[in-house]
Write an enzyme that holds these catalytic residues in place. Structure first.
Site, PDB file in Angstrom:
ATOM      1  N   THR A  33      20.964  -6.270   7.389  1.00 28.98           N
ATOM      2  CA  THR A  33      20.063  -6.958   6.230  1.00 28.98           C
ATOM      3  C   THR A  33      18.620  -7.265   6.812  1.00 28.98           C
ATOM      4  O   THR A  33      17.711  -7.519   5.923  1.00 28.98           O
ATOM      5  CB  THR A  33      20.757  -8.435   6.133  1.00 28.98           C
ATOM      6  OG1 THR A  33      20.775  -9.175   7.392  1.00 28.98           O
ATOM      7  CG2 THR A  33      21.957  -8.298   5.465  1.00 28.98           C
ATOM      8  N   LYS A  77      23.041  -0.548  18.227  1.00 28.28           N
ATOM      9  CA  LYS A  77      21.840  -0.772  17.766  1.00 28.28           C
ATOM     10  C   LYS A  77      20.624  -0.081  18.306  1.00 28.28           C
ATOM     11  O   LYS A  77      19.583   0.060  17.816  1.00 28.28           O
ATOM     12  CB  LYS A  77      21.654  -2.223  17.468  1.00 28.28           C
ATOM     13  CG  LYS A  77      22.435  -2.983  16.690  1.00 28.28           C
ATOM     14  CD  LYS A  77      22.078  -4.476  16.521  1.00 28.28           C
ATOM     15  CE  LYS A  77      23.414  -5.184  15.763  1.00 28.28           C
ATOM     16  NZ  LYS A  77      23.529  -4.774  14.152  1.00 28.28           N
ATOM     17  N   LYS A  81      14.959  -7.262   4.391  1.00 24.83           N
ATOM     18  CA  LYS A  81      13.955  -8.132   4.675  1.00 24.83           C
ATOM     19  C   LYS A  81      12.577  -7.557   5.009  1.00 24.83           C
ATOM     20  O   LYS A  81      11.756  -8.032   4.364  1.00 24.83           O
ATOM     21  CB  LYS A  81      14.550  -9.355   5.631  1.00 24.83           C
ATOM     22  CG  LYS A  81      15.617 -10.056   5.390  1.00 24.83           C
ATOM     23  CD  LYS A  81      16.207 -10.762   6.592  1.00 24.83           C
ATOM     24  CE  LYS A  81      17.887 -11.087   6.481  1.00 24.83           C
ATOM     25  NZ  LYS A  81      18.420 -11.654   7.446  1.00 24.83           N
ATOM     26  N   HIS A 127      33.114  -5.804   8.493  1.00 24.94           N
ATOM     27  CA  HIS A 127      31.647  -5.764   8.797  1.00 24.94           C
ATOM     28  C   HIS A 127      31.650  -4.845   9.638  1.00 24.94           C
ATOM     29  O   HIS A 127      30.426  -4.563  10.478  1.00 24.94           O
ATOM     30  CB  HIS A 127      31.297  -6.998   9.242  1.00 24.94           C
ATOM     31  CG  HIS A 127      31.069  -7.876   8.071  1.00 24.94           C
ATOM     32  ND1 HIS A 127      29.686  -7.850   7.307  1.00 24.94           N
ATOM     33  CD2 HIS A 127      31.790  -8.958   7.936  1.00 24.94           C
ATOM     34  CE1 HIS A 127      29.797  -8.973   6.345  1.00 24.94           C
ATOM     35  NE2 HIS A 127      30.933  -9.598   6.689  1.00 24.94           N
ATOM     36  N   LYS A 164      17.215  -7.922  16.198  1.00 22.90           N
ATOM     37  CA  LYS A 164      18.645  -8.000  15.666  1.00 22.90           C
ATOM     38  C   LYS A 164      19.462  -8.248  17.137  1.00 22.90           C
ATOM     39  O   LYS A 164      18.558  -8.067  18.263  1.00 22.90           O
ATOM     40  CB  LYS A 164      18.900  -6.639  15.071  1.00 22.90           C
ATOM     41  CG  LYS A 164      18.731  -5.421  15.894  1.00 22.90           C
ATOM     42  CD  LYS A 164      18.870  -4.159  15.183  1.00 22.90           C
ATOM     43  CE  LYS A 164      17.882  -3.953  14.032  1.00 22.90           C
ATOM     44  NZ  LYS A 164      18.557  -3.812  12.827  1.00 22.90           N
ATOM     45  N   ARG A 165      20.695  -8.388  16.825  1.00 17.34           N
ATOM     46  CA  ARG A 165      21.400  -8.549  18.045  1.00 17.34           C
ATOM     47  C   ARG A 165      21.444  -7.517  18.995  1.00 17.34           C
ATOM     48  O   ARG A 165      21.189  -6.298  18.542  1.00 17.34           O
ATOM     49  CB  ARG A 165      23.005  -8.983  17.386  1.00 17.34           C
ATOM     50  CG  ARG A 165      24.112  -9.071  18.710  1.00 17.34           C
ATOM     51  CD  ARG A 165      25.342  -9.571  17.878  1.00 17.34           C
ATOM     52  NE  ARG A 165      25.634  -8.820  16.674  1.00 17.34           N
ATOM     53  CZ  ARG A 165      26.544  -7.521  17.068  1.00 17.34           C
ATOM     54  NH1 ARG A 165      27.033  -7.079  18.353  1.00 17.34           N
ATOM     55  NH2 ARG A 165      26.912  -6.721  16.149  1.00 17.34           N
TER      56      ARG A 165
END
Length: 833
Positions: free
Chosen positions: A676, A574, A680, A376, A568-569
């Site tokens: 993901t 990110k 969505k 991942h 998100k985390r």
């Protein structure tokens, strides 16, 4: 609500497919009231919302457990090959709404509760999220086990029954505060304890070399401690309810529940020390590993759930096949979700060799055929390594087995491919030499698995090219790609019922299990009436979210604004701080020119930072303090708002995603494996604002460049700029706006009386070298937002793009992902229940 149609499409004229549970409203009312009386021992006139929730869960569980019984009986009688999905996280969210939808009884249940004087949304809101995960890894696992059940594949998910999960997030003066997440303080109606399947897990101790009766040398592990693993089963209901698999979660307990003698002798606290230490194993997700004790607890946690799961798998296998180990890889396939369950590889070897007396070659042949590994991440720090001295203390027998796996691998397979090449041996070795010798779990996964997969095409290519190139040369067919997916049952049908109803009207039934059917929606992309209907649905969802924001944060926002979402985390790669710098740029432009031309914008954040990740927590603090100033500044006339939703979790995502206009997917190219959340939000009509990273690339290919907003450096450009020698100071001095924004963080403008409170972000970008190229992408990101702003003002064009996004997400169905796994990795056959 969606606008009412005056015409009937061909899709609507078709009859709805038959349902397994064709229950009437009266039948459901009767069942709910029965459980209110007999299961809960209360009456309608005194029952509160929680009692109604428990009763509705019990009525629903009655249906699910009957199908679970039939599923397990069928799998047993047909002796099916099954997939065992090992994951440290399962981010399940709430189950009542999801299970009602998957059993296709949501509407009659809603009407039944209404006639009983209750609103189904209020009842569902009583359910706490199951605190079994953190971010995308855990939510992916939840989507996958949903799809496995929906498609009719025999499967079991294995994880840990966390008492507190990650943590419940609160903000105090803008700072993240971690609190215990008491998700099952008063029990959980969905789980059932299976004490008959309890397993013993050995730890510590020493290894003795002995000779058996035949004179063969054997190893005997004398553990210093044994803890119990107690299983709790949660039903996993497939859509339509035909197959119901289980998620088995292990709770840790002391092997001797209570030391009566010590307690009687006056050692009231000492009598419970062993209890407390054992129970700590399943206490929280990802215990802080800043300390040596924290590292040991994480390793024990990983071994605990792997050991319990393997013993459980073997128990069920031996019930049918006894000692016929040749059948084991035919019946059992195990997927390692990231490196967390890697210790399962040496544990299976230990069981086969030490407990069941197989020779090494037979045991290794079985083990290698059974395991598969999903990678991942390309981030080195996320590919786990464990100090050899820690392994030696906690799992001494496993360290011996790992050494032997490594010796045989290097001397036989690597030497045969690259004779005499010690440099390649050093790189491929499972043991990393250095000041502190370490076990490389990523290398062990690749060596010990049949197949290795990445989770988006670009990610899988980079795994082969950059992360494991020599392994790819050694085994050219071992590494492949399976692009991630999401379940449309939860992420559209359940969380966005307005849009789901409109889609069924347009394309007919069945899109929930065949998302490619939504491609028919593309023919309505330019239809003015459907555009208006779609926009009305999005507007209604935005108004719902605005009410929730007011309730949770006290911030007033308008549904007229663009809802720009990054959920998100919290991690540097990110790049939530890139988003924040752009917000500061917009704020500064508005202060300099109150008539600055921009459509009103609300920026949404939802994220938790790991407790030991200081910069991530500093970024959260900065977002909150800057939001506080912006949201209360009358000079900008409400054109800009910033909302950080507290305690981000699945339930909040289900409220935010249907209302999103823009989906922020802005990781540094080459760093995000897949994502993901991007899938969505696109499925629910949001336009992706993203780099060419992870699944963004494949989303852009499906929806077309006109229907997303791509910006920034590519993977090749990132590599080139880093190879040339990236200097973030050049961007700081070369861009006056950027310099002013970063300097702003040193002042007390956002933290009155406390100058420098937000300086950590500036320091990370300048003195820290900006490892994720935030400053290099800032200009392109800013320009991308201008393009998105202009595009949004063209309401017809924007509506068209939303419809196209929803129509083109078929590839990103987790059902498709599971079919890829079943065909290319697991060699799994469906079982009709």
């Amino acid at each position: 609500m969606a606008t009412k149609k005056t015409t009937t499409s061909k899709a609507t004229a078709a009859a709805a497919p038959a349902k397994l549970f064709d229950l009437s409203v009266e039948e459901l009312k009767s069942s709910i009231v029965k459980h209110l009386h007999s299961t809960l021992g209360t009456d309608e006139n005194k029952a509160n919302k929680r009692a109604w929730w428990n009763a509705t869960c019990a009525a629903t569980k009655e249906l699910a457990f009957e199908r679970l019984r039939q599923t397990q009986k069928t799998h047993y009688t047909q002796d099916t090959r099954a997939i065992h999905y090992l994951s440290l996280e399962f981010l399940m969210g709430r189950l009542l709404s999801n299970n009602l939808h998957n059993l296709e009884v949501f509407e009659p249940a809603a009407q039944a509760l209404k006639e009983l004087g209750m609103d189904i949304n209020d009842v569902c809101d009583e359910e706490p999220d199951m605190a079994l995960g953190n971010g995308g890894l855990g939510r992916l696992a939840a989507c996958f086990i949903d799809s496995l059940a929906t498609l009719g594949y025999p499967a079991i998910g294995y994880g840990i029954h966390y008492e507190h999960g990650l943590f419940r997030q609160e903000f105090q003066d803008g700072r993240q505060i971690e609190r215990p997440d008491e998700w099952r303080e008063y029990g959980n109606p969905w789980e059932i304890c299976r004490p008959e399947s309890t397993q013993d897990v050995p730890l510590f101790g020493y290894v003795e070399t002995v000779f058996d009766e035949a004179g063969a040398l054997r190893k005997k592990w004398h553990p210093g401690r044994v803890i119990k693993g107690v299983p709790w089963d949660v039903p996993v209901v497939g859509f339509g309810g035909k197959t119901v698999n289980i998620l088995r979660l292990w709770e840790s307990r002391a092997s001797d529940f209570f030391n009566w003698d010590v307690f009687n002798a006056g050692g009231y606290v000492d009598a419970q020390v062993e209890n407390a230490e054992a129970e700590a194993v399943s206490k929280v997700l990802y215990p802080n590993d800043e300390t040596e004790a924290g590292k040991a607890l994480r390793l024990i946690q990983q071994y605990f759930f792997c050991a319990c799961s393997l013993k459980d798998i073997i128990r069920r296998f031996r019930r049918v096949h006894n000692g016929n180990w040749a059948k084991f890889p035919e019946q059992v396939v195990i997927q390692l979700n990231d490196t967390h369950p890697t210790v399962a590889i040496p544990e299976l070897m230990r069981l086969l060799i030490d407990e069941y007396q197989l020779n090494w070659d037979d045991a290794w042949g079985i083990s290698r055929r059974v395991f598969n590994y999903t990678n991942h991440t390309l981030l080195p720090e996320a590919l786990e390594k464990w100090a050899v001295h820690l392994f030696e203390r906690v799992l001494p027998r496993h360290l011996e087995i790992i050494y032997e796996i490594n010796r045989r691998f290097l001397n036989d397979e690597v030497e045969a491919k690259w004779p005499g090449n010690d440099e390649i041996k050093r790189k491929l070795s499972i043991i990393e030499e250095g000041n502190v010798r370490q076990v490389r779990m990523g290398n062990l996964c690749v060596v010990g698995s049949s197949k290795v997969n990445g989770v988006a095409q670009i990610h899988s290519d980079l795994v082969k090219r950059d992360l494991f190139p020599e392994f790819d040369q050694l085994w050219p067919t071992k590494i492949l790609n399976v692009t991630n997916g999401i379940t449309p049952r939860r992420w559209l049908k359940a969380c966005n019922p307005r849009l789901a109803a409109a889609l069924t009207e347009k394309v007919g039934y069945g899109w929930e299990t065949n998302l490619d059917k939504l491609r028919d929606l593309a023919q309505y992309a330019d239809d003015a009436e459907f555009q208006q209907e779609y926009m009305a649905i999005k507007r209604a969802n935005k108004e719902d979210l605005a009410k929730l924001v007011k309730e949770l944060t006290g911030i007033d926002i308008s549904a007229d604004a663009i809802f720009d979402v990054q959920i998100k985390r919290l991690h540097e790669y990110k790049r939530q701080h890139l988003n924040l710098l752009h917000i500061l740029a917009l704020y500064r432009r508005l202060l300099e020119n109150p008539n600055y031309d921009m459509h009103p914008r609300v920026f949404f954040f939802g994220a938790k930072a790991a407790p030991g990740y200081k910069l991530a927590k500093d970024i959260i603090y900065a977002i909150n303090k800057i939001a506080e100033r912006i949201n209360n500044d009358p000079r900008i006339k409400g054109k800009l708002k910033v909302v950080f939703m507290p305690n981000y979790r699945v339930t909040l995502a289900e409220r935010i995603i249907p209302a999103a206009d823009i989906s922020e997917q802005i990781s540094t190219a080459g760093k995000e494996a897949s994502g993901t959340g991007n899938m969505k939000m696109a499925l629910n009509g949001a336009l992706t604002m993203g780099t060419l990273d992870g699944a963004n690339i494949e989303i852009a290919e499906e929806v077309g460049d006109d229907n997303c907003v791509i910006f920034g450096l590519t993977v090749e450009q990132v590599e080139a700029i880093q190879a040339k020698g990236y200097n973030s100071w050049d961007y700081y001095y070369g861009n006056a706006e950027l310099k002013a924004i970063l300097d702003w963080l040193d002042t007390d403008f956002f933290t009155p009386g406390k100058p420098g409170e937000l300086s950590a972000i500036k320091r990370s970008l300048l003195e820290g070298g900006d490892p994720y190229l935030v400053l290099a992408d800032f200009d392109a990101y800013s320009e991308a937002h201008k393009r998105a702003d202009a595009k949004y003002r063209d309401s017809k064009g924007w509506a068209r793009s939303m419809i196209i996004n929803t129509a083109c997400m078929g590839k990103f169905n987790s059902d498709r992902s599971i079919e890829d796994y079943a065909r290319d990795i697991w060699y799994l056959t469906k079982c009709d229940v």
